[in-house]
Design a protein around this motif. Structure first.
Motif, PDB file in Angstrom:
ATOM      1  N   ASP A  96      12.536  32.702 -12.097  1.00  0.00           N
ATOM      2  CA  ASP A  96      11.827  31.483 -12.417  1.00  0.00           C
ATOM      3  C   ASP A  96      12.515  30.320 -11.730  1.00  0.00           C
ATOM      4  OD1 ASP A  96      10.045  29.881 -13.553  1.00  0.00           O
ATOM      5  OD2 ASP A  96      10.465  30.491 -15.618  1.00  0.00           O
ATOM      6  N   LYS A  97      11.744  29.487 -11.092  1.00  0.00           N
ATOM      7  CA  LYS A  97      12.370  28.426 -10.314  1.00  0.00           C
ATOM      8  C   LYS A  97      11.924  27.043 -10.714  1.00  0.00           C
ATOM      9  CE  LYS A  97      13.786  30.371  -6.195  1.00  0.00           C
ATOM     10  NZ  LYS A  97      13.783  30.455  -4.772  1.00  0.00           N
ATOM     11  N   GLY A  98      11.471  26.882 -11.922  1.00  0.00           N
ATOM     12  CA  GLY A  98      10.979  25.551 -12.263  1.00  0.00           C
ATOM     13  C   GLY A  98       9.664  25.329 -11.541  1.00  0.00           C
ATOM     14  N   GLY A  99       8.976  24.273 -11.830  1.00  0.00           N
ATOM     15  CA  GLY A  99       7.697  24.055 -11.169  1.00  0.00           C
ATOM     16  C   GLY A  99       7.653  22.667 -10.590  1.00  0.00           C
ATOM     17  N   ARG A 100       6.777  22.510  -9.667  1.00  0.00           N
ATOM     18  CA  ARG A 100       6.636  21.207  -9.051  1.00  0.00           C
ATOM     19  C   ARG A 100       6.090  20.211 -10.075  1.00  0.00           C
ATOM     20  NH1 ARG A 100       3.398  20.925  -3.425  1.00  0.00           N
ATOM     21  NH2 ARG A 100       4.834  22.457  -2.592  1.00  0.00           N
ATOM     22  N   ASN A 101       6.587  19.034 -10.027  1.00  0.00           N
ATOM     23  CA  ASN A 101       6.095  17.968 -10.911  1.00  0.00           C
ATOM     24  C   ASN A 101       6.202  18.344 -12.382  1.00  0.00           C
ATOM     25  OD1 ASN A 101       5.523  15.838  -9.360  1.00  0.00           O
ATOM     26  ND2 ASN A 101       3.378  16.424  -8.962  1.00  0.00           N
ATOM     27  N   ARG A 102       7.233  19.024 -12.710  1.00  0.00           N
ATOM     28  CA  ARG A 102       7.359  19.414 -14.102  1.00  0.00           C
ATOM     29  C   ARG A 102       8.480  18.610 -14.734  1.00  0.00           C
ATOM     30  NH1 ARG A 102       7.784  25.682 -15.260  1.00  0.00           N
ATOM     31  NH2 ARG A 102      10.024  25.366 -15.233  1.00  0.00           N
ATOM     32  N   ILE A 160      20.486  29.879 -21.881  1.00  0.00           N
ATOM     33  CA  ILE A 160      19.914  28.536 -21.887  1.00  0.00           C
ATOM     34  C   ILE A 160      19.622  28.136 -20.452  1.00  0.00           C
ATOM     35  CG2 ILE A 160      22.174  27.357 -21.841  1.00  0.00           C
ATOM     36  CD1 ILE A 160      20.796  25.401 -23.941  1.00  0.00           C
ATOM     37  N   SER A 161      18.510  27.484 -20.255  1.00  0.00           N
ATOM     38  CA  SER A 161      18.226  27.050 -18.891  1.00  0.00           C
ATOM     39  C   SER A 161      17.553  25.686 -18.900  1.00  0.00           C
ATOM     40  CB  SER A 161      17.354  28.066 -18.169  1.00  0.00           C
ATOM     41  OG  SER A 161      16.055  28.060 -18.696  1.00  0.00           O
ATOM     42  N   LEU A 162      17.788  24.977 -17.818  1.00  0.00           N
ATOM     43  CA  LEU A 162      17.200  23.659 -17.627  1.00  0.00           C
ATOM     44  C   LEU A 162      16.416  23.738 -16.332  1.00  0.00           C
ATOM     45  CD1 LEU A 162      16.960  20.533 -17.962  1.00  0.00           C
ATOM     46  CD2 LEU A 162      19.097  20.384 -16.676  1.00  0.00           C
ATOM     47  N   SER A 163      15.130  23.395 -16.398  1.00  0.00           N
ATOM     48  CA  SER A 163      14.359  23.457 -15.162  1.00  0.00           C
ATOM     49  C   SER A 163      13.401  22.296 -15.110  1.00  0.00           C
ATOM     50  CB  SER A 163      13.607  24.779 -15.085  1.00  0.00           C
ATOM     51  OG  SER A 163      12.641  24.834 -16.110  1.00  0.00           O
ATOM     52  N   GLY A 164      12.975  22.014 -13.934  1.00  0.00           N
ATOM     53  CA  GLY A 164      12.021  20.938 -13.783  1.00  0.00           C
ATOM     54  C   GLY A 164      11.701  20.745 -12.322  1.00  0.00           C
ATOM     55  N   GLY A 165      10.857  19.771 -12.051  1.00  0.00           N
ATOM     56  CA  GLY A 165      10.502  19.571 -10.656  1.00  0.00           C
ATOM     57  C   GLY A 165      10.014  18.175 -10.432  1.00  0.00           C
ATOM     58  N   THR A 166      10.053  17.780  -9.189  1.00  0.00           N
ATOM     59  CA  THR A 166       9.505  16.497  -8.782  1.00  0.00           C
ATOM     60  C   THR A 166       8.329  16.809  -7.867  1.00  0.00           C
ATOM     61  OG1 THR A 166      10.869  16.432  -6.826  1.00  0.00           O
ATOM     62  CG2 THR A 166      11.819  15.493  -8.822  1.00  0.00           C
ATOM     63  N   GLU A 167       7.800  15.762  -7.292  1.00  0.00           N
ATOM     64  CA  GLU A 167       6.692  15.939  -6.352  1.00  0.00           C
ATOM     65  C   GLU A 167       7.090  16.869  -5.210  1.00  0.00           C
ATOM     66  OE1 GLU A 167       2.837  15.162  -5.595  1.00  0.00           O
ATOM     67  OE2 GLU A 167       3.862  13.841  -6.990  1.00  0.00           O
ATOM     68  N   THR A 168       8.347  16.847  -4.836  1.00  0.00           N
ATOM     69  CA  THR A 168       8.735  17.541  -3.615  1.00  0.00           C
ATOM     70  C   THR A 168       9.768  18.638  -3.820  1.00  0.00           C
ATOM     71  OG1 THR A 168      10.408  15.864  -3.270  1.00  0.00           O
ATOM     72  CG2 THR A 168       8.313  15.542  -2.138  1.00  0.00           C
ATOM     73  N   GLY A 169      10.128  18.873  -5.046  1.00  0.00           N
ATOM     74  CA  GLY A 169      11.140  19.905  -5.201  1.00  0.00           C
ATOM     75  C   GLY A 169      11.236  20.383  -6.623  1.00  0.00           C
ATOM     76  N   TYR A 225      14.027  22.630  -9.544  1.00  0.00           N
ATOM     77  CA  TYR A 225      15.373  23.115  -9.787  1.00  0.00           C
ATOM     78  C   TYR A 225      15.387  23.948 -11.051  1.00  0.00           C
ATOM     79  CZ  TYR A 225      15.203  19.257 -13.055  1.00  0.00           C
ATOM     80  OH  TYR A 225      14.814  18.422 -14.050  1.00  0.00           O
ATOM     81  N   ASN A 226      16.382  24.755 -11.168  1.00  0.00           N
ATOM     82  CA  ASN A 226      16.565  25.558 -12.378  1.00  0.00           C
ATOM     83  C   ASN A 226      18.051  25.874 -12.498  1.00  0.00           C
ATOM     84  OD1 ASN A 226      16.527  27.363 -14.467  1.00  0.00           O
ATOM     85  ND2 ASN A 226      14.906  28.645 -13.617  1.00  0.00           N
ATOM     86  N   PHE A 227      18.621  25.494 -13.623  1.00  0.00           N
ATOM     87  CA  PHE A 227      20.011  25.841 -13.904  1.00  0.00           C
ATOM     88  C   PHE A 227      20.025  26.668 -15.175  1.00  0.00           C
ATOM     89  CE2 PHE A 227      20.175  21.906 -11.604  1.00  0.00           C
ATOM     90  CZ  PHE A 227      21.197  22.105 -10.691  1.00  0.00           C
ATOM     91  N   GLY A 228      20.826  27.679 -15.203  1.00  0.00           N
ATOM     92  CA  GLY A 228      20.848  28.469 -16.421  1.00  0.00           C
ATOM     93  C   GLY A 228      22.185  29.149 -16.630  1.00  0.00           C
ATOM     94  N   SER A 249      19.268  27.181  -8.992  1.00  0.00           N
ATOM     95  CA  SER A 249      18.472  27.212  -7.776  1.00  0.00           C
ATOM     96  C   SER A 249      17.824  25.859  -7.569  1.00  0.00           C
ATOM     97  CB  SER A 249      17.435  28.326  -7.823  1.00  0.00           C
ATOM     98  OG  SER A 249      16.402  27.979  -8.688  1.00  0.00           O
ATOM     99  N   ILE A 250      17.820  25.463  -6.332  1.00  0.00           N
ATOM    100  CA  ILE A 250      17.217  24.180  -5.965  1.00  0.00           C
ATOM    101  C   ILE A 250      16.344  24.438  -4.756  1.00  0.00           C
ATOM    102  CG2 ILE A 250      17.682  21.876  -5.044  1.00  0.00           C
ATOM    103  CD1 ILE A 250      20.366  22.013  -6.498  1.00  0.00           C
TER     104      ILE A 250
END
Lengths: 657, 1047
Positions: free
Chosen positions: B246-252, B324-333, B335-338, B361-362
């Motif tokens: 899982d790599k997080g999603g764009r704009n999330r 535990i993981s932290l993930s999220g995204g911007t318009e252009t990228g 990230y996911n840390f766990g 992962s970024i």
């Protein structure tokens, strides 16, 4: 961003291409040796060390040991025997086949070593630092292996894939057997003659080859070849070959050669000679003595160089060159119980516990001596020290070493015994047999002592078994090969580790036997057969210690021993004397096959059944056919060969297809 | 040659990239500063994506078809996107049918996506790219991460078991932290590794599946046939497992997920050894047999005692897992840390497995044309107590007591013929607490990938990507045994310690050029070219010492030992190998109706001989989407029907490093007690002709979906022929060398696979019931050995039989009665045998009177095939409102289960009265129709004659792996909150059915050991491949409570 692109390209170039296509696909081992190393001086010297190390894979290997003893007049199968042992007995409980033959230990070890020896001989030509004496060690072992092979299997191949006696480095999957006279005259004799010339009189290192050991094997090879030429009982050979010598000599010539070389060795002993007593020869701690010409060495000091664990709680009997042979001939004495209560009751205490001691050791109960050796071979147990120096006939209480706290236990006739007292004794003769009372099973009714079906004699605190009362489950141990360790402290030591003693292969004493046998067969010289045997018998009359009494016992019965020697001796006498001298050391099958006396001397035997309480000798007949005088070629050889079924059948010795 | 080609390509790339460099910067600035302004004329469209039951769909992809601008939905299914008012939205999500919606000026668009059981729109990772499932032509089996997590487990091998047709996963150990053996469509190689390649996020991964935290996994795709694996070349010869995290999603919006479970582990079944009264009767039966060796009670034995040694040893295990993981995204990228923590304390005292993992992962779009990313996976793991065995607890007689009369503990017990050191839970734990008996293993692994991707500005769809993988793995093991520990004979046996350190360094560089284009609306082309290089270096150091003066030193300073120090050359290792590869693949599809894919790959391996290092092989596959044909419109019941066929070669550098060079073996020796030397001899010959082993696979498959996609499935047939098998060929001893590695032999695997998924009830009054089942067969056989040889008895290899065949006598019963024995010529067939002994089949001839001509002998041994007839798995899920109940199971029919504890290997079925015994139904004069022979009867060694034949059981079983009951709190309590919470309880390993082995012994019918482990007399190293039930750590039944929380 451009920078990023550039970095990626740079990284790609560096890792993917810059280090080079070739380099990534090249191999250079750094933890193993490739065969090229064998061409260097250190590689060649390592090859010579390997010549010695290979002995361990033959001598001390318990199943191979079994092929040399089980089925002879020295041993039969014992109660815990598996098929490996029953097959060798030829008494209707098994059958020797190509698949089950345990002579594979020899076949599987010898050719690889022969090839290494040929490699040493060839590679040394280009390495002047390797001396002729060192190369002669390789020659000695090449002949040594061929001699074992030709005695065991008949003719064997001299060409391993690169030409006769050449170092083979090809994946050869075919094989053609040479004949027996070719193996002797092309390989064994020339190598040993060269070895006698080039080897030093004293060993290069402890236990390495000398002129004397080369002479012993040359003399023995001549002797064996002479018998083969003579073939008194018309035993077939294979591959088929006329019984004529390529050099045109007759058997008599080779008997004489055997005599001459053996007496030469006796006259030029170098650092070798006979030990003072038979006991000295075999007592643990004195293994590398002046009588020993060759042995497969082991050490208690270092597990890695010993080739086997030395403090293992539970070790395997074979594999990786372990010396587990003596386990096979050790009966399970640990079943013996003595009672804690004065009336012979209470939970029986194991009074003779498993101990790393020469008379005890790890019991496997795979091979048992029949009654013959006790009543016939070793009929004289008082003048001749060799019975006492061969068997452990008395087992003594050692329970405190195992942690049992009883100060006194109650044994035969409910009499008290203390640690160190005899718990069970194998009697020397039949004089008291009528008075022995045996239980019907393992124990007397209501008693917890004994547990192994041994008998009692009035007034004796030890249980007893008369010579004709031994069975496949209760019999004397082979003291001479028993384990010896220096790290027992006050305990039982490491009885489950394989023996760390060297396995004895060749002794100075055998030179007398070879010369005497040749003399019986007509060779002449300064010493007669009787003279030669008397040297051995005189030494056998000397006592230093009594194992039976576990006490010093100095006596010199040499004169009486010599007096008892018949005026004229024959082959059967030589063979009996050989059995007294080398009982259980892995000589017997070769001796009986060489002299073609196997069937005559071992065709029947007597022993009791393999249950506690069996004391009635059963007479067992063996079916020893002429084909059995050579062993089957092991199945692994046939499986590995690229050949038609007919070719494989023709490769196998007759009668084993 | 390949190198030059690559350099040219790169050169071209860099020249091309010079010109537009300025352009990139401008574009970058533009996107950063002016994006709002440029698209100001757009409208903002908002909406919510939901699925059946009104549940929000999070992470659904929302794309503007025209501009490819996109976003994803948040945890409540809401999205917001800026677009032209006349544009079209493409909304898609995993397992749901994608929708195309014309916006037509609307600003609010709520969408209901329906579930697709066949998930045609699902994107499948196919290696160096993804493909919609409907366009796939190779054989690929896939499973989502959420489904895998139905089986809470420390690694996904356990969760994958029984889930995918053709993927046979067998347990090889029951110790904490153990992974399983995976065979995709059978065993091909004789001596080489048959393990599949793992590809993590698109890049070949050298770690094990145990290095990947199951919680990070989004999906697992398994490539099964040659046309699918060809792109991975030799690395993929045994199939490929593609793991996508899982790599997080764009704009999330940033999101934190916390998953955790805790559970207890109880013994599935104790090993069924005798209790006191049973043992007393058994020893009595043995001793009453005529001619039996008598085992009378030993010093510490008494008929009145009844000790359960297993109860004294085992403890309750537990497992705990936090992630535990932290993930999220911007318009252009994105990230996911766990990070994760897993602890399993085994049921054997002091056994434990612990793992800490960290992953990041970024992925960042830089400007319009460049994307860069970085992934790191790290874990530290620790296992302890693996030296603690259970043989003592099983073989100690129940009539001996661990306590002295005064209640103090005994150090050892004395039985009839054996002494045994007592290892109870208290003893083991005390020894560990005192630092007297340790076996610790610590591993650290870091896997790091960096990649960059450039889209060609001049040609849309053309991309260049470079992957760089840098890995380091190390393991440090230490063992210490204090003086006298474990030695029942000698309390003063000196202490010993050993240290074993291993390091692996690995790098891979991959250059990938890919091109995607759709022409004229119907012609879709995807082309990939790859050039890659990798190198692996492995180094092992091992040393041991005896007589460590103080327990406190443990294994930390062997230099303090006063006994001997050993550095055994056979325990040191250095291996350096490299692989270079070039690959090209073209996939073409016309109108999603006709598909063709062609691959050509060249591999060069350092392991093979010069001149034979390179090997090139092709693969091609075709597909026909029959359901897209116009004539199919008449059959509305069929929603999808696709026929696939593929043929290809794969190859395997299935040989140990340096095999072509030959080797000298060493033989240490002593000249006298203290003068040492090491001997060398040529053991293995060089082979300058060593080439690749390769397989040719034909695969035909049919995918279908019926009844509005409520029933979907796949049927497949394959035939794999493996040739030029690399094998250590045993030479006849007369060649003077023992072996040469050579290309010899062929094998065949062919099989049939069926998987079905159905929605039986689809949201009827809130009820949903789904079911999945898979079924497969694999017929494995050796088709030839070296040059005409039909059998290799030493290796148990026989032409026409399973690679894993057994070679032994065939038990056909017992010699039941005296009459039976007379009529059947017991005396002829079994000289020295007894009534009540095992009767094996005689294959020899008879004389005119029907009397056998000879005794039973080795000629009567027979080949026993062990592979199952068929096997598979099933899963079902029932959901109602927030509740869901899931069951996952597996089954296997036929084949042979090899139980070493019942045979002669285990020394637990001696049937002589010597030690404790498996509680079997043994023959007595009053119980003549027993299965097991008479105690005290004829022996072979220490075991009943033909005791090995007692090892073989019918391998059939069906097993419920897990039952899980979950509740989704978003359904009620937290319906509209941003927090998602699910809790579940799981029972693992609850039931076994249809297993003759289980019915007899109560034990788990799954294997727990390799052939050369966990028996008293192990099978040889070359029979390690045969999996067995031995006396490993007992199988467990686990009860787990877990929580998944996202906010």
């Amino acid at each position: 961003m451009k920078l990023i692109i550039k970095s990626f390209i740079a990284a790609t170039l560096l890792l993917g291409s810059g280090s080079g296509c070739k380099k990534i696909l090249d191999e250079e081992p750094r933890s193993i040796y490739t065969p090229d190393f064998f061409k260097t001086q250190k590689g060649i010297l390592g090859g010579i060390t390997s010549q010695y190390a290979h002995l361990r894979f033959i001598y001390g290997q318990p199943y191979y040991y079994n092929t040399l003893e089980t089925g002879t007049d020295e041993y039969t199968w014992a109660s815990s025997a598996d098929q490996n042992f029953k097959d060798m007995d030829l008494s209707g409980v098994g059958n020797i086949t190509a698949a089950s033959s345990r002579s594979d230990a020899l076949w599987g070890t010898a050719f690889s070593n022969i090839n290494t020896a040929s490699g040493i001989i060839e590679n040394a030509v280009a390495v002047p630092a390797v001396t002729a004496a060192q190369v002669a060690e390789a020659r000695f072992f090449r002949a040594f292996d061929y001699f074992l092979l030709v005695q065991t299997f008949g003719g064997v191949p001299l060409d391993l894939g690169a030409g006769e006696l050449k170092f083979n480095t090809s994946a050869s999957r075919t094989s053609i057997r040479n004949t027996v006279p070719e193996v002797y005259t092309k390989a064994i004799f020339p190598d040993l003659i060269q070895a006698v010339t080039d080897l030093p009189a004293t060993p290069r290192a402890t236990g390495t080859a000398t002129k004397t050991v080369a002479r012993l094997y040359l003399a023995k090879a001549y002797l064996t070849y002479a018998w083969w030429l003579q073939n008194p009982n018309n035993i077939p050979t294979y591959p088929a070959s006329p019984r004529t010598d390529p050099a045109g000599k007759d058997a008599q010539y080779y008997f004489q050669q055997a005599y001459d070389i053996a007496t030469q060795a006796i006259d030029n002993p170098g650092s070798f000679g006979l030990e003072n007593t038979f006991y000295d020869l075999h007592v643990g701690g004195n293994d590398r003595n002046k009588e020993m010409l060759l042995y497969a060495d082991h050490t208690q000091e270092n597990a890695f160089y010993n080739g086997a664990p030395i403090i293992s709680g539970s070790d395997a009997e074979s594999g990786n060159g372990r010396n587990g042979a003596v386990w096979m001939v050790t009966w399970n004495y640990t079943v013996i119980r003595s009672a804690p209560n004065a009336n012979g009751t209470g939970a029986g205490v194991s009074s003779v516990q498993r101990e790393a001691a020469q008379s005890l050791g790890r019991p496997y109960t795979r091979m048992a001596p029949p009654i013959g050796p006790f009543l016939t071979t070793f009929a004289d147990k008082t003048l001749d020290s060799r019975y006492d120096g061969t068997f452990a006939a008395v087992h003594r209480g050692n329970w405190p070493k195992g942690g049992a706290g009883n100060a006194v236990l109650y044994n035969a006739n409910d009499l008290p015994v203390v640690p160190g007292d005899p718990i069970i004794s194998f009697l020397e003769d039949e004089s008291q047999t009528a008075n022995i009372v045996y239980p019907s099973g393992a124990n007397f009714p209501g008693k917890t002592s004994n547990n192994v079906g041994a008998g009692v004699l009035p007034g004796r605190a030890d249980f007893v078994v008369n010579p004709r009362g031994i069975s496949r489950i209760v019999y004397p141990n082979l003291w001479k090969m028993g384990v010896y360790r220096t790290d027992n402290g006050n305990g039982l030591g490491q009885p489950n580790a394989t023996s760390t003693r060297p396995f004895k292969i060749a002794k100075f004493s055998e030179l007398y036997f070879i010369a005497a046998e040749a003399a019986v067969k007509g060779a002449t010289g300064v010493r007669s057969a009787v003279d030669l045997m008397n040297v051995i018998r005189a030494r056998a009359g000397k006592w230093k210690f009594s194992n039976k009494n576990n006490a010093a016992f100095v006596a010199d019965n040499s004169a009486a021993m010599i007096a008892a020697t018949p005026a004229i001796i024959d082959i059967n006498y030589i063979l009996a004397e050989r059995s007294r001298e080398y009982f259980g050391e892995g000589h017997r099958w070769f001796d009986l096959v060489r002299t073609q006396k196997w069937n005559e001397l071992a065709g029947t035997y007597q022993i009791g059944n393999g249950t506690y309480g069996s004391h009635t000798p059963q007479t067992v007949t063996r079916t020893i056919e002429p084909k059995h005088y050579i062993r089957p070629i092991p199945q692994g050889q046939l499986d590995g060969m690229q050949a038609t079924p007919e070719e494989k059948a023709a490769y196998q010795n007759p009668g084993y297809q | 040659m390949k190198q030059t080609a690559n350099l040219k390509t790169l050169g071209k790339m860099s020249r091309v990239s010079k010109k537009p460099a300025l352009l990139y910067i401008l574009l970058l600035l533009q996107s950063l500063l002016f994006s709002q302004i440029i698209f100001a004329q757009n409208i903002t469209v908002k909406g919510q994506v939901t699925k059946e039951g009104g549940l929000p769909v999070q992470s659904a992809s929302v794309l503007v078809k025209e501009t490819k601008a996109g976003t994803t939905t948040d945890e409540n299914g809401n999205f917001q996107i800026s677009m032209a008012p006349n544009g079209t939205l493409l909304i898609s999500a995993l397992d749901l049918v994608a929708q195309e919606i014309k916006v037509a000026g609307r600003t609010t668009i709520n969408t209901l996506l329906v579930a697709t059981s066949n998930s045609l729109s699902e994107v499948i990772v196919v290696g160096y790219g993804t493909q919609r499932k409907e366009a796939i032509t190779g054989s690929v089996a896939s499973i989502g991460g959420d489904k895998l997590r139905d089986v809470p487990s420390p690694n996904i091998t356990q969760a994958l078991q029984g889930r995918l047709a053709g993927v046979d996963i067998s347990q090889t150990s029951t110790r904490p932290g153990a992974t399983m053996q995976i065979r995709i469509r059978g065993t091909r190689s004789l001596s080489a590794d048959n393990n599949p390649l793992i590809v993590l996020d698109g890049i070949p991964f050298i770690g094990s599946l145990a290095d990947i935290n199951p919680n990070d996994i989004k999906s697992v795709d398994v490539l099964k046939d040659a046309s699918a694996t060809a792109i991975y070349g030799s690395r993929g010869a045994n199939g490929v497992i593609l793991v996508t995290t899982d790599k997080g999603g764009r704009n999330r919006k940033p999101r934190i997920s916390y998953n955790s479970y805790h559970g207890v582990q109880n013994i599935f079944a104790k090993y069924p050894v005798m209790d006191g009264p049973q043992f007393v009767a058994y020893r009595k039966a043995a001793s009453s047999t005529p001619r039996a060796q008598q085992y009378l009670n030993g010093q510490d034995e008494a008929d009145s005692i009844n000790t359960d040694w297993q109860d004294l040893l085992y403890r309750t295990g537990f497992v705990t897992d936090h992630n535990i993981s932290l993930s999220g995204g911007t318009e252009t990228g994105n990230y996911n840390f766990g990070g994760g923590y897993h602890l399993n304390q085994g049921i054997i005292p002091t056994q434990l497995y612990k793992r800490y993992s960290f992953r990041a992962s970024i992925d960042q779009q830089v400007g319009k044309y460049i994307r860069v990313g970085f992934t790191t996976n790290n874990n530290y793991n620790q296992s302890e107590g693996n030296q603690v065995g259970i043989y003592g607890a099983l073989s100690n007689t129940p009539i001996s007591s661990p306590y002295n009369a005064d209640g103090t503990a005994k150090r050892y017990i004395r039985m009839a013929a054996d002494n045994s050191f007592i290892f109870t839970k208290d003893v083991v734990e005390t020894l560990k607490d005192n630092g007297q008996w340790l076996n610790d293993s610590r591993g650290y692994a870091t896997y790091n990938a960096v990649y960059g991707e450039v889209q060609a500005p001049f040609l849309k769809g053309l991309k260049y990507r470079v992957n760089l993988w840098l890995d380091y793995i190390q393991s440090n093991c230490g063992a210490y045994t204090g003086s006298g520990v474990g030695d029942a004979l000698n309390p003063n046996t000196i202490s010993s310690a050993s240290v074993d350190n291993r390091q692996t360094y690995h790098w891979t560089v991959e250059n990938i050029l890919s091109y995607d284009k759709t022409f004229g609306g119907k012609h879709t082309v995807n082309a990939v070219a790859l050039y890659s290089t990798e190198q692996n270096k492995y180094n092992r150091s091992n040393m041991s010492a005896t007589d460590i003066p103080s327990d406190a030193l443990q294994y930390y300073n062997l230099g303090q030992a006063v006994g001997q120090l050993t550095i055994d050359p056979n325990n040191q290792d250095y291996q350096l190998w490299g692989l270079m590869s070039g690959m090209g693949r073209v996939m073409y599809s016309y109108d999603s109706r006709y598909m063709i894919s062609g691959t050509l790959r060249s591999d060069a391996s350092s392991r093979l001989a010069p001149g034979n290092k390179w090997h090139t092989y092709p693969a091609v596959s075709v597909g026909w989407n029959i359901s897209k044909e116009s004539f199919m419109e008449a059959i509305p019941v069929i929603n999808n029907l696709k026929l696939r066929a593929g043929y290809g070669q794969t190859s395997n550098q299935a040989v140990a490093v340096y095999s072509t060079l030959g080797r000298l073996d060493t033989r240490p020796y002593n000249f006298g007690p203290t003068n040492y030397g090491v001997g060398f001899y040529v053991n293995q010959l060089p082979n300058a002709n060593l080439g690749w082993e390769y397989s040719k696979t034909l695969n035909v498959g049919l995918d279908f979906a019926l009844l509005k996609n409520r029933l979907s499935g796949t049927v497949e047939y394959y035939d794999t022929k493996t040739e030029d098998i690399l094998l250590g060929l045993s030479l006849p001893p007369t060649s003077g060398v023992s072996s040469i590695t050579s290309n010899v032999g062929t094998t065949q695997n062919k099989g049939f696979e069926l998987s079905l998924n159905g929605t039986i009830i689809n949201n009827l009054n809130g009820w949903t019931w789904e079911m999945g089942v898979n079924f497969y067969t694999n017929k494995n056989k050796l088709t030839s050995l070296a040059s005409g040889q039909t059998k290799d008895e030493g290796n148990w290899w026989f032409v026409g039989h399973n690679i894993n065949a057994i070679y032994d006598y065939k038990k056909i019963g017992l010699w039941n009665t005296g009459k039976d024995s007379t009529d059947g010529y017991l005396n002829v067939l079994e000289p020295g045998g007894n009534v009540g002994m095992i009767k094996v089949e005689y294959t020899g001839g008879f004389d005119a009177n029907g009397k056998p001509l000879r005794a039973i002998g080795t000629a009567d041994r027979q080949i026993i095939d062990v592979d199952p007839d068929w096997q598979g798995g099933f899963n079902t899920r029932v959901a109602y409102k927030g509740f869901d109940l899931g069951v996952v199971g597996m089954y296997r029919k036929g084949g042979v289960l090899f139980s070493t504890i019942h045979g002669s290997n285990g020394y637990l079925n001696l049937l002589s009265g010597r030690r404790n015994n498996i509680n079997v139904d043994y023959w007595t004069p009053d119980n003549t129709d027993a299965k097991y022979p008479r105690p005290g009867g004829i022996l072979s060694g220490d075991n009943p004659k033909y005791g090995s034949t007692l090892s073989y059981f019918d391998g059939s079983f069906m097993k419920i792996r897990t039952i899980t009951l979950g509740y989704d709190f978003n359904h009620s309590l937290m319906k509209n909150s941003g927090v998602k919470l699910r809790m579940y309880v799981t029972a693992q390993n609850p039931f076994v059915f249809f297993s003759p082995f289980h019915s007899e012994s109560g034990l788990d019918p799954e294997t727990n050991s390799f052939g050369n482990e966990n028996a008293s007399v192990n099978l040889s190293q070359n029979l390690r491949r045969i999996l067995t039930v031995g006396y490993n750590t007992p199988s467990t039944r686990n009860y787990i409570v877990g929580v998944n929380l996202t906010f």
